[in-house]
Write an enzyme that holds these catalytic residues in place. Structure first.
Site, PDB file in Angstrom:
ATOM      1  N   ARG A   1       1.471  10.024   1.243  1.00 13.51           N
ATOM      2  CA  ARG A   1       2.136  10.907   2.208  1.00 13.51           C
ATOM      3  C   ARG A   1       3.394  11.484   1.585  1.00 13.51           C
ATOM      4  NH1 ARG A   1       1.285   7.669   7.912  1.00 13.51           N
ATOM      5  NH2 ARG A   1      -0.860   7.142   7.436  1.00 13.51           N
TER       6      ARG A   1
ATOM      7  N   LYS B   1     -10.788  -0.698   7.076  1.00 17.71           N
ATOM      8  CA  LYS B   1      -9.588  -0.474   7.869  1.00 17.71           C
ATOM      9  C   LYS B   1     -10.037   0.004   9.256  1.00 17.71           C
ATOM     10  CE  LYS B   1      -5.824   2.923   7.714  1.00 17.71           C
ATOM     11  NZ  LYS B   1      -4.572   3.211   7.002  1.00 17.71           N
TER      12      LYS B   1
ATOM     13  N   GLU C   1       0.878  -1.177   0.000  1.00 14.47           N
ATOM     14  CA  GLU C   1       0.000   0.000   0.000  1.00 14.47           C
ATOM     15  C   GLU C   1       0.909   1.219   0.000  1.00 14.47           C
ATOM     16  OE1 GLU C   1      -2.688   0.091   3.393  1.00 14.47           O
ATOM     17  OE2 GLU C   1      -2.686   2.277   3.317  1.00 14.47           O
TER      18      GLU C   1
END
Ligand code: 3PG
Length: 210
Positions: free
Chosen positions: A44, A127, A40
């Site tokens: 960021r 999640k 993943e």
């Protein structure tokens, strides 16, 4: 096998932030060596799209995008080959985009209300973030009461010490986080430390059969 079925089998979702595109071959090698296809790549860093594109050249890998908070990021990820999207919080626009484009999405949740929204979109794998802050294993057990059909991907404070405890819960489809594979570890010695580290994690969970 679809992405979520495969995730259930692999049980690990490495969260990776790329600030150096030159080491991605080593990153891929570490994952492929241990048969961990998932990565993943987080939004960021500004290199997320390029990193997704490069890693997607490896047919062994299932590359997705994480920390997706906008439709623009989701579009960029998919344009570059992302096979799934993970979000830190449940975002209606991002969920609706993914459903329209038929891209698997694992939305971030932390509360019963978030989970309810996911279910209303037909999403039953979510999640759970930040897992350690929002009650960890105790919270997952409590949430599984009213939501027995929901499968969780806990991230945030999951680590080598507690991953087995999370994976012992039927409701946990896989664990995710930056502890699995970091850029720092790969940079250290051409991926050798990172490879050994991932090997230990894979070995540690190999006894979990479900
Ligand atoms: C996430 O976005 O899933 C988390 O920041 C991961 O948390 P970790 O760095 O503690 O694994």
């Amino acid at each position: 096998m679809d992405v979520l079925e495969q995730l259930k089998a692999v049980k690990l979702m490495p969260l990776y932030t790329a600030t150096d595109l030159t080491i991605l071959d080593q990153v891929a090698e570490v994952l492929i060596t241990h048969h961990v296809p998932f990565i993943e790549v987080t939004f960021r860093s500004d290199l997320a799209g390029q990193a997704i594109k490069k890693l997607s050249e490896y047919p062994e890998l299932v590359v997705g995008a994480g920390t997706v908070t906008t439709i623009d990021q989701a579009e960029e990820a998919v344009r570059n080959g992302a096979k799934f999207i993970v979000t830190p919080a449940i975002s209606r626009p991002v969920v609706e985009y993914c459903l329209k484009e038929n891209v698997p999405i694992i939305p971030g949740t932390a509360t019963p209300r978030d989970i309810q929204i996911a279910l209303e979109y037909g999403l039953d794998t979510v999640k759970f973030f930040p897992a350690n802050i929002y009650g960890g294993i105790k919270a997952l057990k409590a949430l599984s009461g009213p939501f027995p059909q929901v499968k969780f991907l806990p991230t945030g404070g999951v680590n080598e010490e507690n991953l087995k405890e999370y994976l012992d819960l039927d409701a946990v489809v896989a664990v995710g986080g930056s502890f699995i594979l970091s850029e720092k570890a790969v940079l250290k010695d051409n991926g050798q430390t990172a490879k050994a580290h991932l090997g230990e994690i894979v070995q540690a969970i190999s006894s979990i059969t479900r």
